[in-house]
Design an enzyme around this catalytic site. Structure first.
Site, short mmCIF file in Angstrom:
data_model
loop_
_atom_site.label_atom_id
_atom_site.label_comp_id
_atom_site.label_asym_id
_atom_site.label_seq_id
_atom_site.Cartn_x
_atom_site.Cartn_y
_atom_site.Cartn_z
N GLY A 291 24.52 79.77 30.53
CA GLY A 291 23.96 80.04 28.91
C GLY A 291 22.85 78.90 29.20
O GLY A 291 22.63 78.68 29.55
N LEU B 161 22.63 88.74 31.71
CA LEU B 161 22.70 87.29 31.44
C LEU B 161 22.29 86.02 32.91
O LEU B 161 24.23 85.93 33.54
CB LEU B 161 22.64 86.53 30.38
CG LEU B 161 22.39 85.52 30.33
CD1 LEU B 161 20.81 85.01 30.42
CD2 LEU B 161 23.16 84.88 28.46
N ASP B 162 21.66 86.34 33.63
CA ASP B 162 21.72 85.17 34.51
C ASP B 162 22.73 85.47 35.70
O ASP B 162 23.60 84.90 36.65
CB ASP B 162 22.66 83.73 33.87
CG ASP B 162 21.57 82.56 33.85
OD1 ASP B 162 20.67 83.26 32.90
OD2 ASP B 162 22.07 82.29 32.28
N GLU B 163 22.86 87.02 36.04
CA GLU B 163 23.33 87.75 37.31
C GLU B 163 22.25 88.38 37.96
O GLU B 163 23.03 88.67 38.70
CB GLU B 163 24.28 89.04 36.52
CG GLU B 163 25.51 88.33 35.25
CD GLU B 163 27.03 87.70 35.97
OE1 GLU B 163 26.58 87.77 36.96
OE2 GLU B 163 27.79 87.07 35.80
#
Length: 283
Positions: free
Chosen positions: A201, A227-229
């Protein structure tokens, strides 16, 4: 670049005879294999392979595809074939921080990255001058909650119009929608200013500073709807200390981000990255 040089990647369920079947067809073409890498994932029983080879000047890409059709169908192989003579096209997306963008442009200029930037897309005007100096089309598309869907549709149209092979989020500080992420799956790379999976994040360096970490880093990964995975392509870390401020963390991080993103893009363009579920195989 050699005009008759190609790279072939393969992914399929592991079975006996895959390598022999594929290389036998390449031998029939008179191909010379310059590099070959393979990996068997025992947990999933998936087989991955990358072959770089040259062919005689009288052999065409169509000849390669025709002869490989038999083993591809027999083993149900997912393949990708790329000519090393062709420059892949990039769309680079950026917000205000331009360090990763500038590093990519420099790597292309000196020949480290074999690519062409088809367009720079931004939700700010800050990088317009850079685009003009590089003679690259600049798309200034502000994003609000009301315009997000329209802006993402324009991006998809741009990808199609310029024939982009890869979308690079070079510190583009907007979260792509789940729909866009799915449509660009495997063709969009993001640089996250943190060593994932830690500190996801916003403001990850500040999060790291508050936690008193001793190592910070950056992660380049494929964009997914989570998100960001996305599957991780490249990472790097550097030691920090209690004597450094949050701003020092940010400064160190920017250097790392630039290097990590450029390496990830290079690996992707050279077909050295194969997606294996939530992970990647890097040759």
């Amino acid at each position: 670049m050699i005009d008759n040089a190609f790279v072939l990647t393969l992914a399929c369920e592991d079975r006996v005879g895959i390598v022999a079947a594929v290389t036998a067809e390449l031998v029939t073409l008179g191909a010379n294999i310059a590099e070959s890498n393979q990996f068997w994932d025992r947990q999933t029983n998936r087989f991955f392979m990358r072959i770089a080879f040259t062919i005689p000047t009288n052999v065409s890409r169509e000849d390669i595809e025709r002869l490989l059709k038999s083993p591809i169908e027999r083993f149900d192989i997912k393949t990708s074939l790329a000519s090393e003579a062709r420059k892949p096209k990039l769309i680079i997306m950026v917000s205000k921080f331009d360090h990763a963008l500038l590093h990519l442009l420099y790597q292309i200029r000196v020949g480290r990255l074999n690519a062409e930037v088809a367009a720079i897309v931004s939700n700010h005007e800050d990088s317009r001058r850079t685009a003009e100096l590089e003679s690259v089309p600049y798309c200034y598309w502000p994003v609000t909650e009301d315009t997000k869907a329209e802006q993402e549709q324009r991006l998809l149209e741009l990808v199609k119009d310029v024939g982009a092979d890869l979308v690079v989020l070079a510190r583009y500080m907007q979260v792509l929608s789940a729909d866009l992420s799915k449509r660009l799956y495997g063709k969009a790379i993001n640089i996250h200013h943190s060593f994932l999976p830690s500190f996801k994040g916003a403001k990850p360096y500040h999060q790291a500073f508050e936690r008193g970490v001793k190592i910070i880093g950056a992660t380049a990964h494929y964009v997914t709807s989570d998100l960001d995975e996305g599957p991780i392509i490249e990472q790097e870390t550097e030691r920090v200390s209690h004597a450094m401020s949050a701003e020092d963390f940010v400064a160190v991080g920017r250097d790392i981000e630039s290097r990590v993103l450029a390496r990830a893009v290079k690996s992707h363009l050279e077909l050295r990255v194969l997606i294996n579920g939530h992970k990647t195989v890097i040759f």
